[in-house]
Design a protein around this motif. Structure first.
Motif, PDB file in Angstrom:
ATOM      1  N   PHE A  22       0.861  -1.184   0.000  1.00  0.00           N
ATOM      2  CA  PHE A  22       0.000   0.000   0.000  1.00  0.00           C
ATOM      3  C   PHE A  22       0.891   1.226   0.000  1.00  0.00           C
ATOM      4  CE2 PHE A  22      -3.240   2.868   1.702  1.00  0.00           C
ATOM      5  CZ  PHE A  22      -4.294   2.505   0.894  1.00  0.00           C
ATOM      6  N   HIS A  79     -12.548  11.832   1.335  1.00  0.00           N
ATOM      7  CA  HIS A  79     -11.079  11.933   1.206  1.00  0.00           C
ATOM      8  C   HIS A  79     -10.746  11.678  -0.263  1.00  0.00           C
ATOM      9  CE1 HIS A  79      -6.881  10.968   1.855  1.00  0.00           C
ATOM     10  NE2 HIS A  79      -7.023   9.679   2.034  1.00  0.00           N
ATOM     11  N   GLU A  81      -7.894  10.522  -1.744  1.00  0.00           N
ATOM     12  CA  GLU A  81      -6.911   9.520  -2.171  1.00  0.00           C
ATOM     13  C   GLU A  81      -7.610   8.482  -3.058  1.00  0.00           C
ATOM     14  OE1 GLU A  81      -4.525   8.175   1.129  1.00  0.00           O
ATOM     15  OE2 GLU A  81      -2.883   7.601  -0.198  1.00  0.00           O
ATOM     16  N   ASP A  83      -7.662   5.360  -3.637  1.00  0.00           N
ATOM     17  CA  ASP A  83      -8.270   4.086  -3.238  1.00  0.00           C
ATOM     18  C   ASP A  83      -9.739   4.280  -2.869  1.00  0.00           C
ATOM     19  OD1 ASP A  83      -7.115   5.560  -1.132  1.00  0.00           O
ATOM     20  OD2 ASP A  83      -7.066   3.827   0.211  1.00  0.00           O
ATOM     21  N   HIS A  84     -10.147   5.537  -2.645  1.00  0.00           N
ATOM     22  CA  HIS A  84     -11.560   5.819  -2.335  1.00  0.00           C
ATOM     23  C   HIS A  84     -12.252   6.641  -3.423  1.00  0.00           C
ATOM     24  CE1 HIS A  84     -10.434   4.219   1.469  1.00  0.00           C
ATOM     25  NE2 HIS A  84      -9.513   5.151   1.620  1.00  0.00           N
ATOM     26  N   HIS A 145      -6.224  11.409   7.432  1.00  0.00           N
ATOM     27  CA  HIS A 145      -4.802  11.680   7.491  1.00  0.00           C
ATOM     28  C   HIS A 145      -4.315  12.629   6.403  1.00  0.00           C
ATOM     29  CE1 HIS A 145      -3.453   8.683   4.218  1.00  0.00           C
ATOM     30  NE2 HIS A 145      -4.773   8.643   4.216  1.00  0.00           N
ATOM     31  N   TYR A 192      -2.138  -0.426  10.952  1.00  0.00           N
ATOM     32  CA  TYR A 192      -2.667   0.711  10.196  1.00  0.00           C
ATOM     33  C   TYR A 192      -2.355   2.027  10.930  1.00  0.00           C
ATOM     34  CZ  TYR A 192      -5.986   3.010   7.079  1.00  0.00           C
ATOM     35  OH  TYR A 192      -6.563   3.813   6.131  1.00  0.00           O
ATOM     36  N   HIS A 225     -11.650   0.966   5.171  1.00  0.00           N
ATOM     37  CA  HIS A 225     -10.873  -0.265   4.953  1.00  0.00           C
ATOM     38  C   HIS A 225     -11.189  -1.253   6.064  1.00  0.00           C
ATOM     39  CE1 HIS A 225      -8.234   1.513   1.912  1.00  0.00           C
ATOM     40  NE2 HIS A 225      -8.002   2.526   2.715  1.00  0.00           N
TER      41      HIS A 225
END
Ligand code: FEO
Length: 397
Positions: A22, A79, A81, A83-84, A145, A192, A225
């Protein structure tokens, strides 16, 4: 199969069974991951977060079991990023009227990662969207984050959708934390936290306090996640509070990289010395031990001893990468020291001490250096060094 999270709220995400890394290769994900998206079905339809682009079809298939995707009114992007957000363009092809709801900073991240002519709706803490019977409320969470991060809260269901916060990289057929082995879930939640959220610990504490002051009820936390925390979300909130405060156990990690086994001999003697004081310890040889796993182990350990041979007047490369990672993560409340072997220039120990200090780790003992291969007396010295360090750890907790 429809997966119900709360009344008329469904999981429509994707399971990435094969993900093994990741954020590039900074974080190993040995148990895979999931990208969680949630569909809220009301008079208006909202999709909260999406999935990585390669899973868009899988997500849309799950949505079609519940509603025609063309009916989606709002896509909430907590968010930016990818991956979303990666699948947002695929959803927009089917529902071009949908408004893209995000924080002020989300306009920039989403605009860069998924450029398009989106109908942005900017929200902040206190803003709400009524879907009919249900209300979406928003809580900004900058740097948890990313600057754009925010949480969505479904008031009527006491359901918090905090995106990355409280997540785990864990692929499983089960969707809820209480359906899988608790040790595994918390192990992945800790990995995580340590590898992603650790640098933001002061903000984590502040946000937990802020949400508690808001007095909102939280019965379920559904992150983006891994598995969903229902029934007892206080348990993961408690773990986050402990991690953010830097609470640690009497435990010492001995992390090393060796050329010809001399530094390893010292590392083994250190472990024996620490253990002789009844303090828990573990030996992690790089690169055999995975860097992100060692970082996870450090989350609850009070002390760390790092060792490397000197090569070309530098520490070895895997140790350098490990310490570079630590400097970014800024672990709080740790004590440490360095050790190593050398041939003609004892350089690595000093470099490692500097890196430990830069990472915020208090270097409490002058480092141990040995020429070529340590003889028996020096091995005994290393044992005593480990023992003394363990006593410091006991005194510090
Ligand atoms: Fe899961 Fe910050 O993306």
């Amino acid at each position: 199969m429809q997966i119900r999270v709360a009344e008329e709220v469904y999981w429509v995400g994707a399971i990435d069974w094969n993900a093994r890394n990741f954020h590039g290769y900074t974080y190993a994900t040995p148990r895979g991951t999931t990208y969680n998206a949630y569909l809220v079905r009301d008079e208006k339809i909202a999709l909260v977060d999406t999935v990585a682009s390669q899973f868009a079809g899988e997500m849309l298939g799950r949505i079609r079991e519940l509603v025609d995707p063309e009916r989606i009114d709002y896509i909430i992007a907590n968010h930016g990023e990818i991956d979303h957000s990666g699948a947002i363009p695929e959803v927009m092809k089917l529902a071009p009227q949908a408004r893209l709801v995000c924080s002020r900073r989300g306009v920039e991240s989403l605009g860069r990662y998924i450029p398009g002519d989106w109908d942005f709706m900017v929200v902040g803490t206190g803003d709400e969207i009524s879907l009919g019977r249900k209300t979406l409320a928003f809580i900004e969470a900058p740097m948890l984050h990313w600057p754009d991060s925010m949480f969505t809260y479904i008031k009527e269901e006491a359901l918090l959708l905090p995106n990355d916060a409280f997540g785990q990289h864990l692929a499983t057929s089960q969707r809820f934390a209480d359906e899988v082995n608790e040790w595994v879930v918390f192990d992945e939640a800790a990995r995580y936290y340590a590898n992603i959220l650790w640098p933001f610990s002061p903000l984590v504490l502040k946000k937990i306090e802020e949400v508690q002051k808001m007095g909102i009820e939280i019965s379920t936390i559904a992150p983006s996640h891994g598995v969903i925390w229902r029934n007892n979300p206080g348990k993961i909130i408690g773990a986050y509070t402990r991690w953010a405060k830097g609470e640690a156990r009497q435990k010492v990690l001995v992390v090393y990289e060796t050329m010809w086994g001399s530094t390893e001999k010292i590392a083994r003697a250190l472990v024996e010395g620490v253990a002789s004081e009844g303090v828990e310890t573990g030996l992690y040889g790089l690169p055999m031990a995975d860097r992100s796993e060692v970082i996870k182990e450090l989350l609850e350990a009070k002390g760390i001893l790092v060792g490397s041979s000197t090569h070309n007047q530098r520490m070895l490369l895997n140790m350098a990468a490990f310490l570079e990672d630590l400097k970014g993560l800024k672990p709080t409340g740790k004590i440490g020291a360095a050790f190593g072997s050398y041939g003609w220039a004892a350089k690595a120990v000093q470099q490692m001490e500097e890196d430990l200090q830069e990472a915020g780790i208090d270097v409490v003992e002058a480092g141990l250096s040995f020429k070529f291969a340590p003889h028996n007396e020096e091995i005994k010295r290393a044992f005593e060094f480990g023992k003394a360090f363990a006593r410091r750890v006991k005194a510090a907790i």
